[in-house]
Design a protein around this motif. Structure first.
Motif, PDB file in Angstrom:
ATOM      1  N   SER A 152       0.865  -1.286   0.063  1.00  0.00           N
ATOM      2  CA  SER A 152       0.099  -0.250  -0.111  1.00  0.00           C
ATOM      3  C   SER A 152       0.637   1.554   0.176  1.00  0.00           C
ATOM      4  O   SER A 152       0.451   2.122  -0.741  1.00  0.00           O
ATOM      5  N   SER A 155       2.034   3.163  -3.529  1.00  0.00           N
ATOM      6  CA  SER A 155       1.734   4.021  -4.159  1.00  0.00           C
ATOM      7  C   SER A 155       0.578   5.020  -3.012  1.00  0.00           C
ATOM      8  O   SER A 155      -0.011   6.180  -4.119  1.00  0.00           O
ATOM      9  N   LYS A 156       1.516   5.720  -2.194  1.00  0.00           N
ATOM     10  CA  LYS A 156       1.566   7.095  -1.164  1.00  0.00           C
ATOM     11  C   LYS A 156       2.839   7.541  -1.802  1.00  0.00           C
ATOM     12  O   LYS A 156       3.503   7.235  -3.003  1.00  0.00           O
ATOM     13  N   SER A 251      -2.692   7.277  -8.198  1.00  0.00           N
ATOM     14  CA  SER A 251      -2.842   7.809  -6.184  1.00  0.00           C
ATOM     15  C   SER A 251      -1.934   8.573  -5.935  1.00  0.00           C
ATOM     16  O   SER A 251      -2.356   8.579  -5.080  1.00  0.00           O
ATOM     17  N   ARG A 252      -0.841   8.409  -6.288  1.00  0.00           N
ATOM     18  CA  ARG A 252       0.458   8.897  -6.135  1.00  0.00           C
ATOM     19  C   ARG A 252      -0.315  10.341  -5.735  1.00  0.00           C
ATOM     20  O   ARG A 252       0.132  11.469  -4.731  1.00  0.00           O
ATOM     21  N   ARG A 254      -3.828  11.409  -6.260  1.00  0.00           N
ATOM     22  CA  ARG A 254      -4.058  12.023  -4.536  1.00  0.00           C
ATOM     23  C   ARG A 254      -4.121  11.642  -3.691  1.00  0.00           C
ATOM     24  O   ARG A 254      -4.664  12.332  -2.505  1.00  0.00           O
ATOM     25  N   ASP A 255      -2.836  10.815  -3.362  1.00  0.00           N
ATOM     26  CA  ASP A 255      -2.802  10.551  -2.041  1.00  0.00           C
ATOM     27  C   ASP A 255      -2.295  12.242  -1.853  1.00  0.00           C
ATOM     28  O   ASP A 255      -1.679  12.817  -0.464  1.00  0.00           O
ATOM     29  N   GLN A 297      -4.704  13.012 -13.568  1.00  0.00           N
ATOM     30  CA  GLN A 297      -5.497  13.706 -12.180  1.00  0.00           C
ATOM     31  C   GLN A 297      -5.322  14.590 -11.707  1.00  0.00           C
ATOM     32  O   GLN A 297      -5.477  15.142 -10.571  1.00  0.00           O
TER      33      GLN A 297
END
Length: 651
Positions: A152, A155-156, A251-252, A254-255, A297
């Motif tokens: 997990s 994806s950070k 994903s990164r 968004r994080d 994104q």
């Protein structure tokens, strides 16, 4: 993964763990009991038949160890765990009464171990450890598959929070960028007192794009904004978003914004944003490749349906031309600040910043250094000062002197000297006349900067160099300056041909630069009278796969032939002009070349004296007398010489 799928996966893992635990317990029981093919009936039969002569029974765990009559082993050969101690004692009571009567010469040996308080814990401790290990293993596997652990974290966003570091950068640490700091001061003021802007209805820019050449201080300005505003500063590189796995970049992104929202007001700084913000449609993979998903994104997070109040995005790039137009529109990057090369005042301020913790000798004048470093960026100046400090330390001096600065300037531009390199006399003579040709053509082209130093000592990739430093900043270059620069570049090749009657590969770099200048004069700057003020070819010559890949030239083959002809004419004219200059000043060419052969280098002041006939520094008396004789006719010829440029040649 949906909740039902998660529950189903957990149940499967639990069932597997239970089966494994019970299997291990059964194996351990078999190993601990020592039973081969025996059961309780067989053991009782051995006692009933009076075959057991010695036995030991643990009254707590029921562990039974025994020997048969006739066995003389030192240890018990037979082991068994009775299921019920009381039942076993009842079943063997008659045996114990009859045995001594039947075998008086071989008395029964029996030992009953008492029940201990920790017998239960001792017996079940291995099983408890196995259960704990299996539960831990299950927890780790479930965490990896359901969003925890390193999978997990992959994806950070790899964010570096600059506000948590000890040392903070402020606007005092940034010099030579006064206008840029004024633009960013509004951002700082808004973060400190947003109410003032909200009351009047003003909206602070959502994003600020810092554009400029490498080394001009874009990243430093962003750090200074963070230090001045004293707010959380999340720094990340554009390349950190892109990975080989699909969806990781988005994903990164968004994080990253989720972390910034938790600490509003905050600043997000994306360095080298061109790594992720390139023009969409520039790849052969269509619109669904990983980089474009990441960019999409980022566009949504910067200005989508979800508001990011209190978050300001600052980005830096030196390739604005390749960024996607959607990224540059108002609402995303509202303000674009150009961070350009510093002027003479800015360079002096930058030098003050980088030398405030260094010891400078009295002969070091920062204003003079600023004048002789036109075109240097802030990073270049910092490197120059550091190189000078290293040179001073290498010589065991406690302060940085003027010669240290001088040597560091040349080292930064041309590279370190290679004094140990063995150069033959023939190559040394060729290099001397080659560099003398550059220097004399520079001297007789007034639009060119003055010669700062000429050397035949190899530096970097060059066997020698002629260095000219501008005395003032230039925003534009004229046609005459380009023409004179071509003359200067070809002076080395012409000198080789005139003096040595041969040419070498040493002029390859000069020819390449002269050809590129001539091509730009014709195709980009519109300096060709025949072809007119038209740009031929694309302004950005870089070809992107998928974009401009199939596009050809925007001019015909006939025009291409005319362009080649114009370039050839410019180069040939420059060559003839350099030949005229060196032919008329052949005596001075010999003087400068001989001085270089004797001293290996000459600075700008001594070069000017040589050209004016002041030859006090030539040590060889014969060379000095010969040079004086050859300079007299050169001075007379100089009076009738054309001033400069291609136009004078045509006259």
């Amino acid at each position: 993964m949906q909740p039902n799928n998660k529950l189903k996966g957990m149940l499967i893992y639990i069932v597997i763990v239970v089966i494994l635990v019970f299997g291990l317990i059964s194996v351990l029981n078999m190993m601990g009991s020592g039973i081969k093919a025996e059961n309780y009936s067989n053991v009782i039969n051995q006692f009933d038949n009076h075959n057991v002569s010695t036995y030991e029974l643990d009254l707590g765990s029921g562990a039974l160890a025994y020997k048969l009559r006739g066995e003389s082993e030192a240890v018990y050969p037979h082991y068994y765990t009775v299921p019920n101690v009381s039942l076993f004692l009842n079943d063997t009571a008659e045996y114990r009464r009859e045995y001594n009567a039947l075998y008086p010469n071989e008395p029964l040996v029996q030992n009953f171990l008492p029940i201990s308080d920790n017998s239960f814990l001792t017996n079940f401790l291995p099983y408890l450890l196995i259960i704990a290990l299996m539960v831990g293993f299950t927890f780790i596997v479930m965490r990896q598959t359901t969003g925890g652990g390193k999978m997990s974290q992959f994806s950070k966003a790899n964010v570096r929070n600059q506000s948590s570091s000890g040392k903070k950068t402020t606007f005092k640490d940034v010099a030579g960028a006064d206008e840029e700091k004024e633009e960013l001061a509004e951002i700082v003021d808004f973060l400190k007192s947003p109410k003032k802007y909200q009351e009047i209805g003003a909206r602070v820019p959502k994003g600020v794009l810092l554009v400029g050449p490498p080394g001009t201080g874009k990243t430093l300005l962003a750090k200074a904004v963070s230090g001045e505003a004293n707010v959380p500063f999340f720094s990340i590189s554009g390349s950190d978003f892109v990975e080989m796995f699909v969806g990781v970049g988005a994903s990164r992104v968004r994080d990253l914004f989720e972390q910034a929202k938790k600490h509003t007001p905050s600043i997000i700084f994306i360095d080298e944003i061109d790594a992720v913000g390139r023009h969409r449609g520039a790849g052969l993979g269509g619109g669904h490749d990983e980089r474009e998903q990441t960019l999409n994104q980022l566009l949504v997070e910067m200005d989508g349906f979800a508001e990011n109040e209190g978050i300001i995005i600052i980005a830096a790039t030196n390739r604005r031309d390749i960024l996607d137009p959607a990224l540059l529109r108002p609402g995303r990057f509202d303000r674009q600040i150009v961070v350009n090369y510093p002027d003479i005042k800015g360079r002096e301020e930058i030098l003050k910043v980088h030398t405030r913790n260094k010891n400078l000798a009295p002969d070091v004048n920062l204003a003079t250094i600023a004048r002789t470093t036109a075109g240097f960026t802030g990073a270049d100046l910092e490197n120059l000062v550091n190189e000078a400090a290293l040179l001073a330390a290498r010589s065991n001096r406690r302060s940085i002197t003027g010669p240290d600065i001088e040597e560091a300037t040349i080292k930064v531009v041309a590279g370190p000297e290679k004094k140990s390199k063995v150069v033959s006399d023939k190559e040394k003579r060729l290099t001397a006349y080659h560099e003398a040709g550059h220097a004399i053509c520079t001297y007789y082209c007034p639009s060119q900067d003055k010669v700062h130093q000429v050397s035949i000592i190899p530096r970097g990739m060059a066997g020698g160099f002629t260095m000219s430093l501008p005395e003032h900043d230039k925003s534009y270059k004229s046609k005459t300056e380009f023409e004179d620069e071509i003359i200067t570049l070809l002076g080395g090749r012409v000198s080789e041909k005139l003096i040595l009657d041969d040419i070498s590969t040493g002029a390859s770099s000069d020819i390449s630069r002269a050809t590129q200048i001539a091509r730009n004069m014709v195709t980009r700057y519109g300096f060709s009278e025949k072809l007119g003020p038209i740009v031929y070819g694309h302004e950005n010559q870089e070809v992107f796969l998928g974009r401009d890949y199939s596009q050809g030239k925007n001019y015909s083959e006939n025009v291409a032939a005319e362009i080649d002809g114009e370039i050839r004419e410019i180069i040939e004219t420059g060559y003839e002009k350099a030949k005229d200059i060196l032919t008329l000043n052949i005596a001075q060419l010999h003087v400068v070349a001989n001085y270089l052969l004797e001293n290996e280098k000459i600075d700008g002041d001594d070069f000017q004296k040589l050209m004016k006939g002041e030859l006090n520094k030539i040590a060889d008396p014969e060379l000095k007398e010969e040079a004086i004789d050859t300079l007299e006719p050169a001075k007379e010829a100089e009076k009738d010489m054309p001033i400069s440029g291609f136009d004078n040649q045509s006259k």
